[in-house]
Write a protein that holds these residues in place. Structure first.
Motif, mmCIF file in Angstrom:
data_model
loop_
_atom_site.group_PDB
_atom_site.id
_atom_site.type_symbol
_atom_site.label_atom_id
_atom_site.label_comp_id
_atom_site.label_asym_id
_atom_site.label_seq_id
_atom_site.Cartn_x
_atom_site.Cartn_y
_atom_site.Cartn_z
ATOM 1 N N LEU A 64 80.150 31.658 27.694
ATOM 2 C CA LEU A 64 79.220 32.741 27.995
ATOM 3 C C LEU A 64 79.936 34.087 28.028
ATOM 4 O O LEU A 64 79.343 35.127 27.709
ATOM 5 N N ASP B 146 79.883 35.620 24.617
ATOM 6 C CA ASP B 146 78.602 35.644 23.920
ATOM 7 C C ASP B 146 78.068 37.075 23.945
ATOM 8 O O ASP B 146 77.675 37.588 24.996
ATOM 9 N N VAL C 155 74.563 37.866 25.479
ATOM 10 C CA VAL C 155 74.372 37.737 26.926
ATOM 11 C C VAL C 155 74.868 39.015 27.594
ATOM 12 O O VAL C 155 75.901 39.551 27.215
ATOM 13 N N GLY D 161 72.014 31.943 26.088
ATOM 14 C CA GLY D 161 73.460 31.782 25.993
ATOM 15 C C GLY D 161 73.897 30.392 26.418
ATOM 16 O O GLY D 161 74.750 29.765 25.773
#
Length: 271
Positions: free
Chosen positions: A80, A83, A86, A104
């Protein structure tokens, strides 16, 4: 982080550990084994073979296989952090923040379907930590972000628990379907090699080689729904009438729809 890497590269007695080994490198190798061959295949020997070292070298970094699996979970969840879709704050409101976070989590689950059961089942750092959002930094970020958006403590708890329960149940179902479509030798009795004996520590979807072959050979939705003709059409006529729809993959659309419903429930708590 650099200090931790330096510490990881030395043994408790101050000597150098294995050739170029670190906890992160070993965990990544274990995740690669799981992605390629299934959870049960990720033995210390298999991970060592992937790294070109003896299995005993890994025990200088991880005292047990369970400890290594915990590191794999941390590695998956912290995807995450990288990502780009996100966000760490609710720049466009809390619904956008939670929606991006949910997608995510789904992205890392679908990237590692054979490893996702680890995320769901490995013991967390504390009993109140609910998978799949089990990173303390992301839990703190979520709670702080929602608090900044005006959530009171009761609303925060409702959102946190509902959010994780939704993701866990849905993504276990979706990744389970993916592993059935892409069986690996380490997944248990349903394996690509036709092994009927479960692998210790692996998943056992409970499907036989004959069932797997029938599913692979299915040419129509009806055959995919009932590949071995086990479901009596006279007894289950509605199931057969919906064969095409039941056999279709709508996971993405259903995830989005269910997520909207969840966010609506969270919004209702704020009224």
């Amino acid at each position: 982080m650099a200090q931790r890497d330096a510490e990881d590269s030395r043994s408790p007695r101050g000597g150098r550990r294995g050739p170029g080994l670190s906890r992160d490198r070993i965990a990544r190798a274990a995740l690669e084994v799981i992605d390629a061959r299934g959870l049960g295949a990720a033995s210390m020997r298999a991970v060592g073979n992937r790294l070109g070292v003896e299995a005993m070298s890994l025990y200088k970094h991880f005292s047990t296989r369970d400890e290594l699996l915990d590191a794999v979970v941390e590695l998956v969840v912290t995807e995450l952090d990288n990502d780009r879709l996100v966000r760490s704050g609710a720049d466009d409101g809390w619904r956008d923040y939670l929606s991006r976070l949910a997608h995510g989590v789904r992205r890392y689950a679908l990237a590692h379907p054979h490893a996702f059961p680890l995320v769901a089942t490995r013991p967390a750092e504390a009993p109140w930590v609910n998978p799949p959002l089990r990173s303390l930094s992301w839990i703190e970020n979520m709670l702080r972000t929602l608090a900044d958006e005006g959530f009171d403590p009761d609303q925060l708890l409702f959102a946190y628990r509902s959010f994780n329960s939704f993701l866990l149940g849905y993504l276990l179902m979706e990744t389970g379907a993916l592993t059935l479509r892409d069986p690996q030798s380490g997944d248990g009795s349903f394996s690509a090699q036709g092994t009927s004996d479960p692998v210790p520590g692996g998943l056992d979807p409970g499907r036989t080689d004959a069932e797997a072959e029938s599913t692979d050979a299915a040419a129509t939705p009806a055959e995919l729904l009932d590949p071995q003709d086990d479901i009596d059409e006279n007894r289950y006529p509605v199931i057969h009438s919906l064969a095409r729809e039941l056999a279709e993959d709508h996971y993405g659309d259903e995830f989005d729809s269910a997520l909207i419903d969840l966010l609506d429930r969270v919004a209702a708590q704020l009224d």
